[in-house]
Write a protein that holds these residues in place. Structure first.
Motif, PDB file in Angstrom:
ATOM      1  N   TYR A 158       0.839  -1.206   0.000  1.00  0.00           N
ATOM      2  CA  TYR A 158       0.000   0.000   0.000  1.00  0.00           C
ATOM      3  C   TYR A 158       0.871   1.253   0.000  1.00  0.00           C
ATOM      4  CZ  TYR A 158      -3.402   3.524   1.331  1.00  0.00           C
ATOM      5  OH  TYR A 158      -4.164   4.657   1.347  1.00  0.00           O
ATOM      6  N   ASN A 159       1.874   1.293   0.896  1.00  0.00           N
ATOM      7  CA  ASN A 159       2.726   2.480   1.001  1.00  0.00           C
ATOM      8  C   ASN A 159       3.570   2.683  -0.239  1.00  0.00           C
ATOM      9  OD1 ASN A 159       1.968   3.564   3.469  1.00  0.00           O
ATOM     10  ND2 ASN A 159       3.306   2.221   4.628  1.00  0.00           N
ATOM     11  N   GLU A 160       4.136   1.612  -0.777  1.00  0.00           N
ATOM     12  CA  GLU A 160       4.958   1.734  -1.981  1.00  0.00           C
ATOM     13  C   GLU A 160       4.153   2.313  -3.137  1.00  0.00           C
ATOM     14  OE1 GLU A 160       8.001  -2.012  -1.091  1.00  0.00           O
ATOM     15  OE2 GLU A 160       6.092  -2.335  -2.121  1.00  0.00           O
ATOM     16  N   LYS A 161       2.938   1.828  -3.291  1.00  0.00           N
ATOM     17  CA  LYS A 161       2.087   2.332  -4.367  1.00  0.00           C
ATOM     18  C   LYS A 161       1.715   3.794  -4.133  1.00  0.00           C
ATOM     19  CE  LYS A 161      -2.178   1.291  -6.904  1.00  0.00           C
ATOM     20  NZ  LYS A 161      -3.324   0.349  -7.027  1.00  0.00           N
ATOM     21  N   ALA A 162       1.318   4.102  -2.913  1.00  0.00           N
ATOM     22  CA  ALA A 162       0.897   5.473  -2.610  1.00  0.00           C
ATOM     23  C   ALA A 162       2.049   6.455  -2.800  1.00  0.00           C
ATOM     24  CB  ALA A 162       0.364   5.542  -1.185  1.00  0.00           C
ATOM     25  N   ILE A 163       3.255   6.067  -2.373  1.00  0.00           N
ATOM     26  CA  ILE A 163       4.405   6.968  -2.493  1.00  0.00           C
ATOM     27  C   ILE A 163       4.778   7.184  -3.951  1.00  0.00           C
ATOM     28  CG2 ILE A 163       6.899   7.111  -2.048  1.00  0.00           C
ATOM     29  CD1 ILE A 163       6.220   5.784   0.712  1.00  0.00           C
ATOM     30  N   LEU A 164       4.811   6.115  -4.734  1.00  0.00           N
ATOM     31  CA  LEU A 164       5.166   6.280  -6.142  1.00  0.00           C
ATOM     32  C   LEU A 164       4.104   7.092  -6.885  1.00  0.00           C
ATOM     33  CD1 LEU A 164       7.539   5.554  -7.900  1.00  0.00           C
ATOM     34  CD2 LEU A 164       6.270   3.597  -8.751  1.00  0.00           C
ATOM     35  N   LYS A 165       2.845   6.875  -6.556  1.00  0.00           N
ATOM     36  CA  LYS A 165       1.786   7.692  -7.167  1.00  0.00           C
ATOM     37  C   LYS A 165       1.956   9.161  -6.788  1.00  0.00           C
ATOM     38  CE  LYS A 165      -2.496   6.248  -7.520  1.00  0.00           C
ATOM     39  NZ  LYS A 165      -3.831   5.666  -7.228  1.00  0.00           N
ATOM     40  N   GLY A 166       2.313   9.396  -5.520  1.00  0.00           N
ATOM     41  CA  GLY A 166       2.530  10.771  -5.074  1.00  0.00           C
ATOM     42  C   GLY A 166       3.677  11.434  -5.818  1.00  0.00           C
ATOM     43  N   ILE A 167       4.757  10.699  -6.023  1.00  0.00           N
ATOM     44  CA  ILE A 167       5.908  11.240  -6.755  1.00  0.00           C
ATOM     45  C   ILE A 167       5.518  11.549  -8.194  1.00  0.00           C
ATOM     46  CG2 ILE A 167       8.176  10.620  -7.694  1.00  0.00           C
ATOM     47  CD1 ILE A 167       8.624   9.019  -5.078  1.00  0.00           C
ATOM     48  N   CYS A 168       4.836  10.622  -8.831  1.00  0.00           N
ATOM     49  CA  CYS A 168       4.441  10.823 -10.233  1.00  0.00           C
ATOM     50  C   CYS A 168       3.450  11.980 -10.374  1.00  0.00           C
ATOM     51  CB  CYS A 168       3.838   9.533 -10.795  1.00  0.00           C
ATOM     52  SG  CYS A 168       5.039   8.189 -10.968  1.00  0.00           S
ATOM     53  N   LYS A 169       2.620  12.172  -9.375  1.00  0.00           N
ATOM     54  CA  LYS A 169       1.661  13.273  -9.412  1.00  0.00           C
ATOM     55  C   LYS A 169       2.387  14.618  -9.381  1.00  0.00           C
ATOM     56  CE  LYS A 169      -2.618  14.796  -7.188  1.00  0.00           C
ATOM     57  NZ  LYS A 169      -3.562  14.554  -6.059  1.00  0.00           N
ATOM     58  N   MET A 170       3.460  14.706  -8.583  1.00  0.00           N
ATOM     59  CA  MET A 170       4.200  15.974  -8.480  1.00  0.00           C
ATOM     60  C   MET A 170       5.176  16.172  -9.636  1.00  0.00           C
ATOM     61  SD  MET A 170       4.909  16.409  -4.378  1.00  0.00           S
ATOM     62  CE  MET A 170       5.110  14.709  -3.893  1.00  0.00           C
ATOM     63  N   ALA A 171       5.535  15.102 -10.342  1.00  0.00           N
ATOM     64  CA  ALA A 171       6.477  15.211 -11.459  1.00  0.00           C
ATOM     65  C   ALA A 171       5.794  15.821 -12.676  1.00  0.00           C
ATOM     66  CB  ALA A 171       7.026  13.837 -11.809  1.00  0.00           C
ATOM     67  N   HIS A 172       6.566  16.600 -13.431  1.00  0.00           N
ATOM     68  CA  HIS A 172       6.058  17.125 -14.697  1.00  0.00           C
ATOM     69  C   HIS A 172       6.291  16.118 -15.819  1.00  0.00           C
ATOM     70  CE1 HIS A 172       6.493  20.677 -12.159  1.00  0.00           C
ATOM     71  NE2 HIS A 172       5.542  21.221 -12.887  1.00  0.00           N
ATOM     72  N   LYS A 173       7.288  15.262 -15.658  1.00  0.00           N
ATOM     73  CA  LYS A 173       7.524  14.182 -16.611  1.00  0.00           C
ATOM     74  C   LYS A 173       8.156  13.020 -15.858  1.00  0.00           C
ATOM     75  CE  LYS A 173       6.695  13.853 -21.078  1.00  0.00           C
ATOM     76  NZ  LYS A 173       5.415  14.303 -21.677  1.00  0.00           N
ATOM     77  N   VAL A 174       7.718  11.807 -16.196  1.00  0.00           N
ATOM     78  CA  VAL A 174       8.243  10.588 -15.578  1.00  0.00           C
ATOM     79  C   VAL A 174       8.967   9.798 -16.663  1.00  0.00           C
ATOM     80  CG1 VAL A 174       7.690   8.465 -14.356  1.00  0.00           C
ATOM     81  CG2 VAL A 174       6.345  10.534 -13.927  1.00  0.00           C
ATOM     82  N   VAL A 175      10.256   9.577 -16.457  1.00  0.00           N
ATOM     83  CA  VAL A 175      11.066   8.849 -17.438  1.00  0.00           C
ATOM     84  C   VAL A 175      11.217   7.397 -17.004  1.00  0.00           C
ATOM     85  CG1 VAL A 175      13.325   8.674 -18.556  1.00  0.00           C
ATOM     86  CG2 VAL A 175      12.329  10.919 -18.088  1.00  0.00           C
ATOM     87  N   VAL A 176      10.958   6.482 -17.938  1.00  0.00           N
ATOM     88  CA  VAL A 176      11.183   5.057 -17.700  1.00  0.00           C
ATOM     89  C   VAL A 176      12.043   4.513 -18.827  1.00  0.00           C
ATOM     90  CG1 VAL A 176       9.065   4.722 -16.385  1.00  0.00           C
ATOM     91  CG2 VAL A 176       9.031   4.441 -18.871  1.00  0.00           C
ATOM     92  N   MET A 177      12.517   3.273 -18.659  1.00  0.00           N
ATOM     93  CA  MET A 177      13.500   2.737 -19.600  1.00  0.00           C
ATOM     94  C   MET A 177      13.013   1.508 -20.353  1.00  0.00           C
ATOM     95  SD  MET A 177      16.874   3.345 -17.240  1.00  0.00           S
ATOM     96  CE  MET A 177      16.401   4.059 -15.667  1.00  0.00           C
ATOM     97  N   SER A 178      11.721   1.183 -20.207  1.00  0.00           N
ATOM     98  CA  SER A 178      11.190   0.035 -20.948  1.00  0.00           C
ATOM     99  C   SER A 178       9.693   0.213 -21.165  1.00  0.00           C
ATOM    100  CB  SER A 178      11.449  -1.275 -20.184  1.00  0.00           C
ATOM    101  OG  SER A 178      10.705  -1.289 -18.975  1.00  0.00           O
ATOM    102  N   ASN A 179       9.172  -0.481 -22.164  1.00  0.00           N
ATOM    103  CA  ASN A 179       7.729  -0.419 -22.445  1.00  0.00           C
ATOM    104  C   ASN A 179       6.911  -1.086 -21.345  1.00  0.00           C
ATOM    105  OD1 ASN A 179       7.395   0.881 -25.172  1.00  0.00           O
ATOM    106  ND2 ASN A 179       8.881  -0.703 -25.700  1.00  0.00           N
ATOM    107  N   LYS A 180       7.481  -2.114 -20.716  1.00  0.00           N
ATOM    108  CA  LYS A 180       6.791  -2.772 -19.605  1.00  0.00           C
ATOM    109  C   LYS A 180       6.573  -1.774 -18.464  1.00  0.00           C
ATOM    110  CE  LYS A 180       5.884  -6.665 -19.034  1.00  0.00           C
ATOM    111  NZ  LYS A 180       4.601  -7.435 -19.170  1.00  0.00           N
ATOM    112  N   ALA A 181       7.538  -0.897 -18.259  1.00  0.00           N
ATOM    113  CA  ALA A 181       7.413   0.123 -17.211  1.00  0.00           C
ATOM    114  C   ALA A 181       6.255   1.073 -17.517  1.00  0.00           C
ATOM    115  CB  ALA A 181       8.714   0.900 -17.080  1.00  0.00           C
ATOM    116  N   ILE A 182       6.104   1.438 -18.763  1.00  0.00           N
ATOM    117  CA  ILE A 182       4.981   2.305 -19.160  1.00  0.00           C
ATOM    118  C   ILE A 182       3.664   1.605 -18.855  1.00  0.00           C
ATOM    119  CG2 ILE A 182       3.809   3.414 -21.106  1.00  0.00           C
ATOM    120  CD1 ILE A 182       6.536   3.780 -22.420  1.00  0.00           C
ATOM    121  N   GLU A 183       3.588   0.329 -19.205  1.00  0.00           N
ATOM    122  CA  GLU A 183       2.373  -0.461 -18.948  1.00  0.00           C
ATOM    123  C   GLU A 183       2.029  -0.461 -17.458  1.00  0.00           C
ATOM    124  OE1 GLU A 183       1.383  -5.166 -18.627  1.00  0.00           O
ATOM    125  OE2 GLU A 183       2.632  -4.561 -20.342  1.00  0.00           O
TER     126      GLU A 183
END
Length: 748
Positions: free
Chosen positions: A126-151
């Motif tokens: 629960y915490n891991e998901k909530a924290i990552l969602k919080g980070i992505c919400k505050m980010a203007h762009k989220v960079v990932v390195m694979s298509n699976k990550a986008i999914e």
């Protein structure tokens, strides 16, 4: 364009640090506009009290488990003139539960934010998901390195697709001749298999070792090189257990001449020589949960023939003939594939050629250009200014947390109870109360900050408690400096405070040895719980039982003991309560906040509305008489405050302020009402001068806390009780700050 990076950084031995160093250099050289020169600085994360000799681009550091460092860092970034901030995110490099300490920093950031995600979990807590969602919400762009990550980001974390950018892991543009590299490493006539990176059990190196006996039957020239140090976290918790296991496996299979371990974190140029020297590169990871692998990217980048288990990044990167896959933990399949490729040089060359062609697309110069283009777009865009309401304590005004004075007061027996100014008063010896409080404090410090000195101190205080326990489970209290007992049975207050510390230990034990010792002491003492008559002894004991039950909720017998003790407190309240006097006694005396605090703890376990209401009513009554005019004025111990009498202002003591801090903290946890955090913080500021005398009781020179204040001023003695009360309060502020952000995540 001025770039600010938040990440680990060399010389810290960390893959993300290496990534950040390469990214910074490639972005400085990757400006599309030749008339404009980029500049950059780094805010580097330190781990576990370690310090590093950083290069000049590192302008600030963050100690992983110190919340105030994150706030200092964001203040620096906001005033630095930086145009954009680039954060490298991995759960393990930030402090707090699941790395939550990074959120307050990002919340205060006043420039556009790009976040590069190095790990994205398919099944987060629960915490891991909530924290990552919080980070992505505050980010203007989220960079990932694979298509699976986008999914994953779209389907699991609800990140809008348009916010995500795919930029593959960069590879240094370093080239060596394969034959010359082999010759330099004295591998000229060898077929070289290579695995590199931090060593840990999830790497599956034993899969390759078990495959070798079959391979060398036909290809005795094969040598397998395992290049890399044991991961620092593995080393810290398990030592070289895994490497020792691998060495034994090599010996048992008689492969000493075919397997070499190089226990080093090596320079990138040397690493690339090994990559060019190898014939086949292998990543034998044990499960699919690897969204990005820098080592795999490097191998593809140099055009190596790659064999890998089908973890997420490998399945994607090795598609279209760029490598070969084998099943997890399948040594037989790996042996067949290795033999087949070593038998077939043309197929091996084909794999290398396809990998090499793809590798040309992912060099760091090309990756840097993509990051620069992304950053320039974001800097040019207009971003709405978000006005952020401050409803939380300002950690920057807190003195740095320090155990200096506690070290001064502690010897190999326990903590000395009194001091003359800042010097231990050995004439007064030791007491159970303070060693119980000391155990509680160091356990909190280790849990909150992973403070290793706190962990080292904990067995001293636990040993003192053990020494002072009588055969019937009661405790002596006082011990002279010459180690002579000074009483037969201590006060009920000292008993209760010790049970509090032991209960906290059972819910937060740093290791099994301490847990088992604490459990023995706790249950030996439990026979005396129902014999208690002092309401503060009862209250302290209830808090200890509550901590125990949070980790042992099925102990029905102990739950009933807690209920019975709570009813005793309720009985006292009902007998003394009247119009305008919602209290447990006919006077407000000492350590008052402990009484509502105990009921607030028990209501978490018992879910009894009457207990909860009594806790709230008595807390409000205490607040009315102590927290007004925007500062805390605790009841003075000179004459206390008798019903229908005048309250005493002087002889205010730190344990009363601590009780208020803890009471409001627990009220927040029970009610989720943020107003209690403001009251908690106001109460804490009593130590720093927000009190009746406007004098700080915390001594910034000695790092101790004065024993209180009288009508004439501050009592400058800095005994254990006062200093521990301050430190417990300090740690509670830090914990509440973390919980506030966890609470915000849950509401969003």
């Amino acid at each position: 364009m001025k770039l600010a990076y938040i990440a680990t950084y060399p010389p810290r031995e960390c893959g993300i640090g290496t990534f950040t160093n390469n990214l910074l250099k490639s972005m400085l050289n990757g400006n599309a506009n030749p008339n404009e020169e980029n500049e950059a600085f780094v805010v580097a994360l330190n781990d576990n009290e370690l310090e590093y000799k950083y290069p000049e681009e590192v302008k600030a550091t963050i100690r992983q488990n110190y919340q105030e460092d994150y706030l200092k860092a964001v203040k620096y970034i906001n005033l630095s003139g930086a145009d954009i901030c680039i954060l490298q995110h991995e759960f393990g490099i930030f402090g707090g539960q699941s790395g939550i300490y990074i959120l307050p920093l990002l919340h205060r950031l006043e420039i556009p934010l790009v976040v590069t995600l190095h790990t994205i979990l398919k099944a987060p807590s629960y915490n891991e998901k909530a924290i990552l969602k919080g980070i992505c919400k505050m980010a203007h762009k989220v960079v990932v390195m694979s298509n699976k990550a986008i999914e994953f980001l779209i389907t699991i974390y609800d990140v809008p697709k348009e916010k995500i950018a795919l930029i593959e892991h960069g590879v240094p543009d370093i080239h060596f001749n394969s034959e010359k590299s082999k010759k330099e490493f004295k591998l000229k006539n060898k077929k070289v298999l290579l695995t590199f990176g931090f060593v840990g059990r999830n790497k599956g190196i034993e899969t390759v070792i078990k495959a070798l006996p079959e391979v060398i039957k036909k290809h005795p020239e094969v040598i397998y090189i395992v290049l890399g140090k044991t991961h620092p976290n593995v080393l810290r918790h398990s030592g070289e257990e895994y490497r020792t296991f691998l060495l034994r496996l090599v010996k048992n299979l008689q492969l000493e001449n075919h397997v070499t371990f190089l226990n080093e974190f090596i320079d990138e140029r040397v690493l690339f020589k090994y990559l060019y020297a190898c014939d086949i590169y292998i990543t034998p990871y044990l499960n699919e949960a690897q969204i990005t692998s820098g080592t795999l990217s490097y191998a593809i980048g140099v055009g190596a023939a790659v064999l890998s288990t089908p973890y997420w990044h490998a399945a994607e990167l090795l598609a279209d003939g760029r490598g070969r896959l084998f099943n997890f933990n399948d040594s037989d399949e790996l042996a067949k594939t290795l033999t087949e490729l070593l038998d077939n040089p043309k197929e091996l060359k084909s794999l290398k050629n396809k990998a090499g062609e793809y590798g040309k697309k992912i060099t760091w110069p090309k990756t840097g250009e993509k990051y620069v283009a992304l950053a320039e777009r974001l800097v040019k865009e207009e971003h709405p200014v978000i006005i952020k309401k401050e409803t939380e304590p300002d950690l920057l005004i807190l003195p740095p947390f320090s155990l200096v004075h506690i070290n001064r007061l502690t010897d190999d027996t326990g903590i000395i109870q009194h001091a003359k100014f800042g010097i231990p008063n050995l004439k007064e010896g030791y007491c159970l109360d303070d060693n119980g409080r000391a155990l509680l404090m160091v356990l909190m410090a280790y849990r909150q900050m992973k403070d290793m000195r706190a962990l080292e101190l904990s067995p001293i205080y636990l040993s003192y408690i053990h020494y002072m326990q009588n055969a019937d489970g009661t405790f002596r209290n006082f011990l002279s400096f010459s180690r002579n007992f000074l009483d037969e049975v201590g006060s009920e207050d000292s008993f209760g405070r010790t049970i509090w510390a032991l209960g906290y230990l059972l819910g937060n034990a740093p290791n099994d040895a301490y847990y088992q010792t604490g459990r023995l002491l706790f249950f030996n003492a439990a026979l005396n719980f129902e014999k208690l008559t002092s309401i503060r002894g009862i209250a302290n004991t209830m808090i200890g039982i509550s901590y125990y039950l949070k980790s042992n909720p099925s102990d029905d017998s102990m739950t009933e003991r807690l209920r019975n003790l709570a009813y005793v407190l309720m009985k006292h309240y009902n007998e003394n309560q009247s119009d305008g006097w919602n209290w447990f006694e006919s006077l407000l005396a000492y350590d008052n906040g402990i009484l509502p605090l105990a009921l607030l703890h028990s209501t978490e376990i018992l879910h009894d509305d009457k207990i909860k209401q009594t806790a709230i009513d008595s807390m409000n009554f205490l607040t009315e008489h102590t927290l007004k005019d925007d500062y805390l004025s605790v009841i003075g111990n000179e004459k206390w405050y008798k019903k229908e009498g005048e309250r005493s202002v002087f002889a205010q003591q730190p344990i009363d302020a601590m009780a208020m801090v803890l009471m409001y903290h627990q009220a927040f946890l029970v009610t989720k009402e943020k107003e209690y955090l403001n009251k908690l913080y106001t109460s804490f500021l009593w130590f720093l001068g927000e009190n009746d005398l406007r004098m700080s009781l915390y001594d910034f020179e000695t790092k101790g806390c004065c024993d209180g204040f009288e009508s004439y001023g501050v009592n400058r003695n800095q005994g254990a009780e006062s200093s521990l009360a301050y430190l417990i309060s300090h740690l509670t502020v830090l914990q509440a700050y973390e919980e506030l952000h966890s609470s915000d995540l849950k509401t969003t």
